[in-house]
Write a protein that holds these residues in place. Structure first.
Motif, mmCIF file in Angstrom:
data_model
loop_
_atom_site.group_PDB
_atom_site.id
_atom_site.type_symbol
_atom_site.label_atom_id
_atom_site.label_comp_id
_atom_site.label_asym_id
_atom_site.label_seq_id
_atom_site.Cartn_x
_atom_site.Cartn_y
_atom_site.Cartn_z
ATOM 1 N N LYS A 8 0.826 -1.205 0.000
ATOM 2 C CA LYS A 8 0.000 0.000 0.000
ATOM 3 C C LYS A 8 0.859 1.253 0.000
ATOM 4 O O LYS A 8 0.515 2.267 -0.645
ATOM 5 C CB LYS A 8 -0.919 -0.035 1.222
ATOM 6 C CG LYS A 8 -1.825 1.173 1.374
ATOM 7 C CD LYS A 8 -2.871 1.231 0.276
ATOM 8 C CE LYS A 8 -3.849 2.367 0.497
ATOM 9 N NZ LYS A 8 -4.871 2.461 -0.569
ATOM 10 N N HIS A 9 2.017 1.211 0.697
ATOM 11 C CA HIS A 9 2.874 2.406 0.786
ATOM 12 C C HIS A 9 3.547 2.733 -0.545
ATOM 13 O O HIS A 9 4.011 3.862 -0.729
ATOM 14 C CB HIS A 9 3.940 2.208 1.863
ATOM 15 C CG HIS A 9 3.373 2.041 3.248
ATOM 16 N ND1 HIS A 9 2.395 2.875 3.746
ATOM 17 C CD2 HIS A 9 3.656 1.138 4.220
ATOM 18 C CE1 HIS A 9 2.088 2.499 4.980
ATOM 19 N NE2 HIS A 9 2.842 1.435 5.285
ATOM 20 N N THR A 10 3.609 1.775 -1.460
ATOM 21 C CA THR A 10 4.252 2.050 -2.764
ATOM 22 C C THR A 10 3.221 2.343 -3.849
ATOM 23 O O THR A 10 3.579 2.380 -5.037
ATOM 24 C CB THR A 10 5.092 0.831 -3.171
ATOM 25 O OG1 THR A 10 4.232 -0.305 -3.332
ATOM 26 C CG2 THR A 10 6.161 0.518 -2.144
ATOM 27 N N SER A 11 1.966 2.552 -3.463
ATOM 28 C CA SER A 11 0.925 2.789 -4.477
ATOM 29 C C SER A 11 1.107 4.112 -5.212
ATOM 30 O O SER A 11 0.545 4.313 -6.286
ATOM 31 C CB SER A 11 -0.459 2.751 -3.817
ATOM 32 O OG SER A 11 -0.563 3.780 -2.828
ATOM 33 N N ALA A 12 1.903 5.011 -4.639
ATOM 34 C CA ALA A 12 2.112 6.300 -5.323
ATOM 35 C C ALA A 12 2.875 6.133 -6.626
ATOM 36 O O ALA A 12 2.836 7.017 -7.491
ATOM 37 C CB ALA A 12 2.857 7.253 -4.400
ATOM 38 N N PHE A 13 3.614 5.000 -6.776
ATOM 39 C CA PHE A 13 4.390 4.780 -8.000
ATOM 40 C C PHE A 13 3.641 3.904 -8.999
ATOM 41 O O PHE A 13 4.254 3.385 -9.938
ATOM 42 C CB PHE A 13 5.730 4.110 -7.651
ATOM 43 C CG PHE A 13 6.604 4.962 -6.788
ATOM 44 C CD1 PHE A 13 7.188 6.108 -7.293
ATOM 45 C CD2 PHE A 13 6.820 4.635 -5.466
ATOM 46 C CE1 PHE A 13 8.006 6.892 -6.491
ATOM 47 C CE2 PHE A 13 7.634 5.412 -4.655
ATOM 48 C CZ PHE A 13 8.223 6.554 -5.174
ATOM 49 N N ALA A 14 2.330 3.727 -8.807
ATOM 50 C CA ALA A 14 1.554 2.960 -9.773
ATOM 51 C C ALA A 14 1.394 3.764 -11.059
ATOM 52 O O ALA A 14 1.152 4.968 -11.054
ATOM 53 C CB ALA A 14 0.190 2.607 -9.187
ATOM 54 N N ILE A 15 1.561 3.096 -12.202
ATOM 55 C CA ILE A 15 1.413 3.773 -13.491
ATOM 56 C C ILE A 15 -0.059 4.010 -13.814
ATOM 57 O O ILE A 15 -0.441 5.086 -14.293
ATOM 58 C CB ILE A 15 2.093 2.948 -14.584
ATOM 59 C CG1 ILE A 15 3.604 2.852 -14.310
ATOM 60 C CG2 ILE A 15 1.853 3.549 -15.962
ATOM 61 C CD1 ILE A 15 4.351 2.008 -15.300
ATOM 62 N N TYR A 16 -0.870 3.014 -13.515
ATOM 63 C CA TYR A 16 -2.294 3.126 -13.818
ATOM 64 C C TYR A 16 -3.055 3.480 -12.541
ATOM 65 O O TYR A 16 -2.981 2.761 -11.546
ATOM 66 C CB TYR A 16 -2.821 1.806 -14.394
ATOM 67 C CG TYR A 16 -2.047 1.326 -15.597
ATOM 68 C CD1 TYR A 16 -2.175 1.977 -16.823
ATOM 69 C CD2 TYR A 16 -1.176 0.244 -15.495
ATOM 70 C CE1 TYR A 16 -1.466 1.549 -17.922
ATOM 71 C CE2 TYR A 16 -0.476 -0.183 -16.593
ATOM 72 C CZ TYR A 16 -0.611 0.468 -17.808
ATOM 73 O OH TYR A 16 0.090 0.037 -18.904
ATOM 74 N N PHE A 17 -3.731 4.616 -12.565
ATOM 75 C CA PHE A 17 -4.561 5.087 -11.457
ATOM 76 C C PHE A 17 -3.807 5.066 -10.124
ATOM 77 O O PHE A 17 -4.118 4.297 -9.223
ATOM 78 C CB PHE A 17 -5.841 4.256 -11.332
ATOM 79 C CG PHE A 17 -6.642 4.188 -12.583
ATOM 80 C CD1 PHE A 17 -7.409 5.284 -12.996
ATOM 81 C CD2 PHE A 17 -6.626 3.039 -13.384
ATOM 82 C CE1 PHE A 17 -8.164 5.208 -14.167
ATOM 83 C CE2 PHE A 17 -7.362 2.981 -14.551
ATOM 84 C CZ PHE A 17 -8.134 4.069 -14.953
ATOM 85 N N PRO A 18 -2.812 5.909 -9.989
ATOM 86 C CA PRO A 18 -2.107 5.949 -8.701
ATOM 87 C C PRO A 18 -3.048 6.399 -7.585
ATOM 88 O O PRO A 18 -3.994 7.141 -7.802
ATOM 89 C CB PRO A 18 -0.988 6.941 -8.967
ATOM 90 C CG PRO A 18 -1.453 7.775 -10.092
ATOM 91 C CD PRO A 18 -2.299 6.890 -10.958
ATOM 92 N N ALA A 19 -2.774 5.906 -6.353
ATOM 93 C CA ALA A 19 -3.668 6.204 -5.225
ATOM 94 C C ALA A 19 -3.631 7.680 -4.877
ATOM 95 O O ALA A 19 -4.647 8.256 -4.477
ATOM 96 C CB ALA A 19 -3.266 5.372 -4.016
ATOM 97 N N GLU A 20 -2.500 8.328 -5.008
ATOM 98 C CA GLU A 20 -2.369 9.739 -4.656
ATOM 99 C C GLU A 20 -1.918 10.496 -5.902
ATOM 100 O O GLU A 20 -0.762 10.379 -6.317
ATOM 101 C CB GLU A 20 -1.364 9.896 -3.514
ATOM 102 C CG GLU A 20 -1.805 9.158 -2.242
ATOM 103 C CD GLU A 20 -0.767 9.282 -1.153
ATOM 104 O OE1 GLU A 20 0.262 9.927 -1.419
ATOM 105 O OE2 GLU A 20 -0.991 8.741 -0.061
ATOM 106 N N PRO A 21 -2.806 11.294 -6.502
ATOM 107 C CA PRO A 21 -2.472 11.955 -7.773
ATOM 108 C C PRO A 21 -1.486 13.093 -7.640
ATOM 109 O O PRO A 21 -1.034 13.632 -8.650
ATOM 110 C CB PRO A 21 -3.825 12.461 -8.258
ATOM 111 C CG PRO A 21 -4.641 12.624 -7.026
ATOM 112 C CD PRO A 21 -4.200 11.582 -6.067
#
Length: 403
Positions: free
Chosen positions: A199-212
């Motif tokens: 969950k803490h690495t969701s900011a680096f998601a390419i598709y629909f990041p958790a924190e824009p």
């Protein structure tokens, strides 16, 4: 022989008498006249001659008697010897008769009892030989039975040992399986959920990041502090490979948190550009970060590269300055050189970490599918297969895979 000795004694006495007579005659002649003395001397001489003759006759007679006595003695000795020889011959004859009689008695005994005795001795020897053969056979059978019992005992002991070892191994595997199951459950709790590491690495998601919001130095510091807190609460559950991936991301975030002008997307249009899979893959290939290692993390230069006024690390300077000009060109479809390189680098590190986490919990295998790191089947079928952490020999994820 005694007669001869007495004769010699008499001759000796006669000679003594003759000497005395002659001495007396001589003395008489000295006293009387010469004629008378001659007469007396002649008479004495005549007497002496007669005595000598007489003595000679006696001596001759004695010699003849001695010879006859000697002959008689010899005859007696011969007769005595002959009688002794005859006696000896008689005794020999008696001895031979006794021996012949004994031989006759022995022949009669053996003729009467010899066959029975020989038959008895033969029966005894046959019985003794049969008994010896039976003893040898019984001894061999006993030794074979003892050896068979010893082998059976050794086989039973080996079987008991194997059973004990199987039981110990089953208990050890069950204990390991229980421990692995408990570790697996703990990993599921700590890796997933709102407070999980993923969950803490969701900011680096390419598709629909958790924190824009854009990724800047402060956001990197915030993410780094969050994963550091998680590490000191649940980091003991990480496998060796997952821990190494975590440390690479933590080190990169630490270095990025000290740089102001990170090369990251800053607008929704920039984010839209990164949603194209080919763009991210081109960045990874261009900067050779498909499988980043510790040396690559340390050599990475965060921020926009400038050839003047900035102190470059030797590794990155070598990478940028010494590369041919065609490799220094920006990836296709980008307006600026290295526009999103820091974001792609951090995203790749976080993606590799999440991939290692999924290998820890084996969440991407199909039901019944065995992973290469699962090892051979358990020795006891009733025991569950242990959920062990993947070894270093596990194959890495495909290049460019996104998590």
């Amino acid at each position: 022989m005694p007669t001869q000795c007495s004769f010699l004694g008499k001759v000796r006495a006669a000679l003594l008498v003759v000497g005395l007579v002659l001495g007396a005659t001589a003395s008489a002649q000295q006293d009387s006249g010469a004629p008378q003395q001659r007469k007396i001397s002649s008479l004495l001489e005549r007497q002496a001659d007669l005595e000598v003759q007489k003595l000679g006759l006696k001596a001759k007679k004695l010699d003849e008697g001695f010879v006859s006595w000697k002959k008689l003695n010899e005859d007696l000795q011969q007769r005595k010897i002959g009688s002794l020889l005859e006696r000896k011959a008689d005794l020999e004859v008696q001895k031979l008769g006794l021996e012949a009689k004994k031989l006759n008695e022995d022949s009669l005994f053996w003729g009467r009892w010899g066959q029975a005795i020989i038959a008895s001795i033969g029966s005894f020897l046959s019985a003794a030989f049969a008994g010896f053969v039976a003893y040898c056979v019984a001894k061999r059978n006993i030794l074979a039975a003892v050896e068979a019992a010893r082998e059976k005992q050794a086989a039973d002991l080996d079987q008991d040992k194997r059973n004990i070892l199987v039981a110990v191994e089953a208990a050890r595997e069950k204990q390991a399986a229980d421990l692995d199951q408990a570790t697996h459950e703990k990993r599921l709790e700590s890796y997933e959920g709102d407070k999980g590491l993923a969950k803490h690495t969701s900011a680096f998601a390419i598709y629909f990041p958790a924190e824009p919001e854009p990724i800047d130095r402060y956001k990197c510091a915030q993410i780094g502090q969050a994963i550091s807190k998680w590490y000191f609460e649940s980091g003991l559950l990480l496998s060796t490979e997952a821990r190494d991936a975590y440390l690479r991301l933590a080190r990169a975030l630490t270095r990025a948190s000290s740089v102001d002008d990170l090369c990251v997307p800053k607008s929704p249009d920039d984010v839209k550009k990164l949603t194209q899979k080919s763009v991210v893959e081109d960045y990874r290939k261009h900067f050779n970060i498909e499988q980043p290692n510790d040396e690559r993390v340390e050599a990475w230069e965060f921020g926009k590269p400038r050839l003047g006024g900035v102190k470059w690390s030797s590794s990155l300077r070598r990478f940028i300055i010494e590369q041919p000009s065609d490799e220094m060109a920006a990836p296709a479809g980008q307006a600026q050189e290295y526009e999103f390189k820091d974001y792609v680098f951090l995203q790749t590190l976080s993606s590799r970490l999440r991939t290692r986490l999924t290998e820890d919990i084996r969440s991407r295998r199909l039901p019944g599918q065995r992973t290469p790191s699962a090892g051979p089947p358990a020795a006891v079928p009733s025991l569950p297969a242990p959920a062990v952490a993947p070894s270093s020999s596990a194959p890495p994820p495909p290049q460019g895979a996104l998590v």
